[in-house]
Each structure stands twice: as structure tokens, then as C-alpha cells.
Design a protein around this motif. Structure first.
Motif, short mmCIF file in Angstrom:
data_model
loop_
_atom_site.label_atom_id
_atom_site.label_comp_id
_atom_site.label_asym_id
_atom_site.label_seq_id
_atom_site.Cartn_x
_atom_site.Cartn_y
_atom_site.Cartn_z
N THR A 78 0.82 -1.22 0.00
CA THR A 78 0.00 0.00 0.00
C THR A 78 0.85 1.26 0.00
O THR A 78 0.44 2.27 -0.56
CB THR A 78 -0.97 0.01 1.20
N ALA A 79 2.02 1.22 0.58
CA ALA A 79 2.89 2.40 0.59
C ALA A 79 3.29 2.77 -0.84
O ALA A 79 3.25 3.94 -1.23
CB ALA A 79 4.11 2.15 1.45
N SER A 80 3.66 1.78 -1.61
CA SER A 80 4.02 2.01 -3.01
C SER A 80 2.82 2.50 -3.83
O SER A 80 2.94 3.41 -4.65
CB SER A 80 4.59 0.73 -3.62
N LEU A 81 1.66 1.88 -3.59
CA LEU A 81 0.45 2.30 -4.30
C LEU A 81 0.09 3.74 -3.95
O LEU A 81 -0.28 4.52 -4.83
CB LEU A 81 -0.71 1.36 -3.96
N ASP A 82 0.18 4.09 -2.68
CA ASP A 82 -0.11 5.47 -2.25
C ASP A 82 0.87 6.45 -2.89
O ASP A 82 0.48 7.56 -3.27
CB ASP A 82 -0.07 5.58 -0.74
N ALA A 83 2.12 6.06 -2.99
CA ALA A 83 3.13 6.94 -3.58
C ALA A 83 2.86 7.21 -5.05
O ALA A 83 3.12 8.30 -5.55
CB ALA A 83 4.52 6.32 -3.39
N LYS A 84 2.34 6.21 -5.75
CA LYS A 84 2.04 6.39 -7.17
C LYS A 84 0.83 7.28 -7.40
O LYS A 84 0.69 7.89 -8.46
CB LYS A 84 1.80 5.03 -7.83
N GLY A 85 -0.05 7.35 -6.42
CA GLY A 85 -1.24 8.19 -6.58
C GLY A 85 -2.09 7.76 -7.76
O GLY A 85 -2.32 6.58 -7.98
#
Length: 77
Positions: free
Chosen positions: A3-10
């Protein structure tokens, strides 16, 4: 799920789709986009399928339904 990576991609992963939708200029362009989305398995406005007739179970009929997020009821949200 990362989820951290997904959130970073926006919204970057879906930005091309959003840009294409933003450029729709008329009814013909909207119809073409709906057809393209349907071909990819998405159902933006409605879904069309077949199912058993509620009044005559020996028949299979065309069924048209409202599209959405396809969750059965609000408890799933």
C-alpha cells in the motif's frame, strides 16, 4: 499488498485513462469510449447479459442492469 508504493504512485497508473476521458468532445466520442471500455471488460454505464426469466424458468432472456462497483449491498463498501 504494498500500500505504501500504491499510495506513492497516486493516480499516475490511471492518468492516461483520465486524460482520454477528459478529451471526449461529443456524443460520438463518448459512445466510442464506452465501446472501448466494454471491450476491455469494464461496464461504465450498464451491463448486458443473459439469465433465467423470472416468470418462465424454461427461458433464458436478455438482462440489462445498471453498472456500478458491483458490490451486492452497502455492507460490502
Amino acid at each position: 499488498m504494498d500500500t505504501a508504493s500504491l499510495d506513492a504512485k497516486g493516480i499516475a497508473p490511471i492518468q492516461p485513462s483520465l486524460d482520454r476521458i477528459a478529451k471526449l468532445a461529443d456524443k460520438n466520442a463518448i459512445a466510442a469510449e464506452v465501446a472501448r471500455l466494454n471491450a476491455q471488460g469494464m461496464r461504465p454505464f450498464f451491463r448486458l447479459g443473459s439469465g433465467q426469466d423470472a416468470k418462465d424458468s424454461t427461458k433464458t432472456i436478455v438482462q440489462l442492469g445498471q453498472a456500478g462497483i458491483t458490490l451486492p449491498d452497502r455492507d460490502y463498501y
